[in-house]
Structures are given as C-alpha cells and as structure tokens.
Design an enzyme around this catalytic site. Structure first.
Site, PDB file in Angstrom:
ATOM      1  N   GLY A   1       0.444  -1.260  -0.074  1.00 22.85           N
ATOM      2  CA  GLY A   1       0.087  -0.178  -0.381  1.00 22.85           C
ATOM      3  C   GLY A   1       0.960   1.297  -0.274  1.00 22.85           C
ATOM      4  O   GLY A   1       0.279   2.315   0.488  1.00 22.85           O
ATOM      5  N   HIS A   2       2.420   0.953   0.178  1.00 24.25           N
ATOM      6  CA  HIS A   2       2.494   2.420  -0.019  1.00 24.25           C
ATOM      7  C   HIS A   2       4.216   1.931  -0.775  1.00 24.25           C
ATOM      8  O   HIS A   2       5.220   1.982  -0.106  1.00 24.25           O
ATOM      9  CB  HIS A   2       3.129   2.241   1.268  1.00 24.25           C
ATOM     10  CG  HIS A   2       3.497   3.992   2.081  1.00 24.25           C
ATOM     11  ND1 HIS A   2       5.388   4.419   2.178  1.00 24.25           N
ATOM     12  CD2 HIS A   2       2.597   5.053   2.018  1.00 24.25           C
ATOM     13  CE1 HIS A   2       5.478   5.447   1.903  1.00 24.25           C
ATOM     14  NE2 HIS A   2       3.982   5.963   2.025  1.00 24.25           N
ATOM     15  N   PHE A   3       4.387   2.462  -1.945  1.00 28.22           N
ATOM     16  CA  PHE A   3       3.707   2.669  -2.979  1.00 28.22           C
ATOM     17  C   PHE A   3       3.254   1.482  -3.609  1.00 28.22           C
ATOM     18  O   PHE A   3       4.220   0.965  -4.036  1.00 28.22           O
ATOM     19  CB  PHE A   3       3.682   4.144  -3.753  1.00 28.22           C
ATOM     20  CG  PHE A   3       3.000   5.230  -2.553  1.00 28.22           C
ATOM     21  CD1 PHE A   3       2.281   5.368  -2.250  1.00 28.22           C
ATOM     22  CD2 PHE A   3       4.622   5.820  -1.929  1.00 28.22           C
ATOM     23  CE1 PHE A   3       2.747   6.681  -1.123  1.00 28.22           C
ATOM     24  CE2 PHE A   3       4.689   6.949  -1.507  1.00 28.22           C
ATOM     25  CZ  PHE A   3       3.690   7.551  -1.072  1.00 28.22           C
TER      26      PHE A   3
ATOM     27  N   VAL B   1       7.988   2.095  -0.970  1.00 28.24           N
ATOM     28  CA  VAL B   1       8.606   3.135  -0.167  1.00 28.24           C
ATOM     29  C   VAL B   1       8.353   2.899   1.353  1.00 28.24           C
ATOM     30  O   VAL B   1       7.519   2.552   1.342  1.00 28.24           O
ATOM     31  CB  VAL B   1       8.252   4.795  -0.470  1.00 28.24           C
ATOM     32  CG1 VAL B   1       9.568   4.725   0.362  1.00 28.24           C
ATOM     33  CG2 VAL B   1       8.918   4.857  -2.199  1.00 28.24           C
TER      34      VAL B   1
END
Length: 151
Positions: A52-54, A59
């Site tokens: 989810g990041h990203f 990251v």
C-alpha cells in the site's frame, strides 16, 4: 574502554515488547550502554506496508524509519538502565524534534541506525539518531523518551 556488545534478533526481543510486524530491528552491531548504539534493519519487499506504500514505487514510510530509530533508542535505554520490557517496562515517546528525511528507503536497502545518548534528566532521555543506506544519511531526528512501568 569496554568492548561494544552485539545483539541478535532474539536478544533484541528480550528487551523490547515489539513483535512482527512491528519489530523494526534485525541486529545490533555495536552497543555501549550509556553512550551509543548501531543497529540494522534489512528492508525486504515482503514488508507488510509495501503493497500500500506505494504499489508502483515501494517506499518505507518515514514514520516507520522514525519508529526504527525509537526502537534502537529504547534498546540503548534498556541496556543502559539494566531493565527490559520483560520487567514490565516500556519506553514511551515524549517528543520528536528536528526530524528530517533526505532520501527514499526501498526494498533491498539495509537501514543502518545510529543512536547517541545526548542526556537523561528527570526521567526524560534524549537521543540523537540518524539512519543511513550505503553510507548516505536518509533520515535523522532527536527522540525523547521516558521509561514507564506498566504493571
């Protein structure tokens, strides 16, 4: 001057209350109680936050880099006082100052965390912290904590 200590993941877990997926230290390379600590976090693509990041540019969230520095600070604090989370103690954040992020941390990076005890006054511990990858500083902060008995 005494030789620095080293700690593996199991020994770190004897000090900290954190567990997967929130334990963010893999090894302590150098520890001088009351002075400094150097630890590493191996950043892998299987970290639970990367989907989810990203998704297209993974990251490590800056807040988790700060958390890794805080965990390293807690290890230094615990070893400096001779206590641990097993004694029903935790180090709680009191403040974070001068936090800076200079470069993205991505899968495959090895985060090297350096912590120095700046001072301990009236139960408040202040640490200067930096995190680097391949010798380049990626983040830094001053972290303040207090030791709290939770039993």
């Amino acid at each position: 001057m005494s030789e620095p200590e080293t700690l593996n993941a199991t020994e770190i877990m004897r000090l900290l209350p954190h567990r997967y997926p929130f334990l963010l230290l893999d090894r302590v390379l150098e520890l001088l109680p009351g002075e400094r600590l150097v630890a590493i976090k191996n950043v892998t693509i299987s970290e639970p936050f990367f989907p989810g990041h990203f998704p297209n540019y993974p990251v490590m969230p800056g807040v988790l880099i700060v958390e890794a520095m805080a965990q390293a600070s807690a290890v230094l604090g615990f070893r400096s006082t001779g206590t641990s989370a097993q004694d029903d103690n935790v180090y709680l954040f009191v403040g974070i100052d001068k936090a800076r992020f200079r470069q993205a941390v991505q899968p495959g990076d090895q985060l090297r965390i350096e912590v120095h005890l700046k001072r301990a006054v009236r139960g408040i511990w202040m640490f200067t912290c930096s995190a680097s990858v391949d010798g380049t500083e990626v983040a830094s902060a001053e972290i303040m904590c207090t030791l709290k008995a939770v039993s």
